[in-house]
Design a protein around this motif. Structure first.
Motif, PDB file in Angstrom:
ATOM      1  N   UNK A  47      23.555  29.102  17.992  1.00  0.00           N
ATOM      2  CA  UNK A  47      23.013  29.683  16.764  1.00  0.00           C
ATOM      3  C   UNK A  47      21.679  30.393  17.005  1.00  0.00           C
ATOM      4  N   UNK A  48      20.960  30.011  18.036  1.00  0.00           N
ATOM      5  CA  UNK A  48      19.695  30.678  18.355  1.00  0.00           C
ATOM      6  C   UNK A  48      19.908  32.145  18.732  1.00  0.00           C
TER       7      UNK A  48
ATOM      8  N   UNK B 128      22.152  37.688  13.061  1.00  0.00           N
ATOM      9  CA  UNK B 128      22.035  37.682  11.603  1.00  0.00           C
ATOM     10  C   UNK B 128      20.867  36.819  11.142  1.00  0.00           C
ATOM     11  N   UNK B 129      20.628  35.719  11.819  1.00  0.00           N
ATOM     12  CA  UNK B 129      19.532  34.843  11.405  1.00  0.00           C
ATOM     13  C   UNK B 129      18.173  35.397  11.797  1.00  0.00           C
TER      14      UNK B 129
ATOM     15  N   UNK C  49      29.392  27.397  28.659  1.00  0.00           N
ATOM     16  CA  UNK C  49      30.029  26.306  27.927  1.00  0.00           C
ATOM     17  C   UNK C  49      30.761  26.906  26.735  1.00  0.00           C
ATOM     18  N   UNK C  50      31.693  26.161  26.171  1.00  0.00           N
ATOM     19  CA  UNK C  50      32.406  26.610  24.978  1.00  0.00           C
ATOM     20  C   UNK C  50      31.404  26.605  23.817  1.00  0.00           C
ATOM     21  N   UNK C  51      31.202  27.736  23.147  1.00  0.00           N
ATOM     22  CA  UNK C  51      30.175  27.830  22.108  1.00  0.00           C
ATOM     23  C   UNK C  51      30.229  26.734  21.050  1.00  0.00           C
ATOM     24  N   UNK C  52      31.416  26.345  20.618  1.00  0.00           N
ATOM     25  CA  UNK C  52      31.523  25.343  19.550  1.00  0.00           C
ATOM     26  C   UNK C  52      31.066  23.950  19.979  1.00  0.00           C
ATOM     27  N   UNK C  53      30.888  23.726  21.283  1.00  0.00           N
ATOM     28  CA  UNK C  53      30.444  22.413  21.749  1.00  0.00           C
ATOM     29  C   UNK C  53      28.927  22.252  21.662  1.00  0.00           C
ATOM     30  N   UNK C  54      28.202  23.356  21.500  1.00  0.00           N
ATOM     31  CA  UNK C  54      26.733  23.308  21.407  1.00  0.00           C
ATOM     32  C   UNK C  54      26.265  24.307  20.349  1.00  0.00           C
ATOM     33  N   UNK C  55      26.700  24.103  19.099  1.00  0.00           N
ATOM     34  CA  UNK C  55      26.429  25.093  18.051  1.00  0.00           C
ATOM     35  C   UNK C  55      24.954  25.358  17.784  1.00  0.00           C
ATOM     36  N   UNK C  56      24.105  24.361  17.877  1.00  0.00           N
ATOM     37  CA  UNK C  56      22.679  24.577  17.602  1.00  0.00           C
ATOM     38  C   UNK C  56      22.073  25.551  18.610  1.00  0.00           C
ATOM     39  N   UNK C  57      22.460  25.417  19.861  1.00  0.00           N
ATOM     40  CA  UNK C  57      21.959  26.312  20.903  1.00  0.00           C
ATOM     41  C   UNK C  57      22.514  27.729  20.707  1.00  0.00           C
TER      42      UNK C  57
END
Length: 131
Positions: free
Chosen positions: A55-56, A60-61, A45-53
């Protein structure tokens, strides 16, 4: 004997998928937020459409004080993964008190011969010996 990582040598890797395009070289090979991009194919999927997923998977986090030492090498002319991705990881690790060495390769592009050259090989060996 520990099964943990003793050290990490990282060359030009993406570290923050949601900021990939923001960090891209002005002459980037591709932008990553489109439906046919490498990242969209990777995630499904396009990353910006599911940012919470997405971000995992942000390295860096995941930085923490007990992280193994990192040697991060990134070219300042990388047209696939902008150098700011390596800088982001370096900042995240050092902010947590972890050891992170950043080597910025002048003129280095993604996978260019700079990464197989004697100067970086020696830097890598020295780093591994000290880790």
């Amino acid at each position: 004997m520990s099964c943990g990582l003793a050290a990490v040598v990282e060359h030009y890797g993406p570290t923050d998928f949601l900021r990939h395009d923001e960090d891209a070289h002005p002459d980037a090979v591709e932008r990553m937020q489109g439906p046919d991009s490498t990242l969209a194919r990777f995630f499904g999927f396009v990353p910006s459409t599911r940012p919470a997923l997405v971000e995992q998977g942000n390295l860096c986090r995941l930085a923490h004080q007990g992280a193994p030492p990192f040697l991060i090498a990134h070219g300042d002319c990388d047209r696939r993964v902008g150098i700011e991705q390596g800088r982001r990881l370096h900042r995240a690790l050092t902010a947590q008190g972890a050891r992170a060495d950043l080597v910025e390769i002048a003129g280095g592009d993604h996978g260019s011969a700079h990464f197989n050259a004697p100067p970086l090989q020696q830097t890598t060996l020295t780093f591994l010996e000290s880790a």
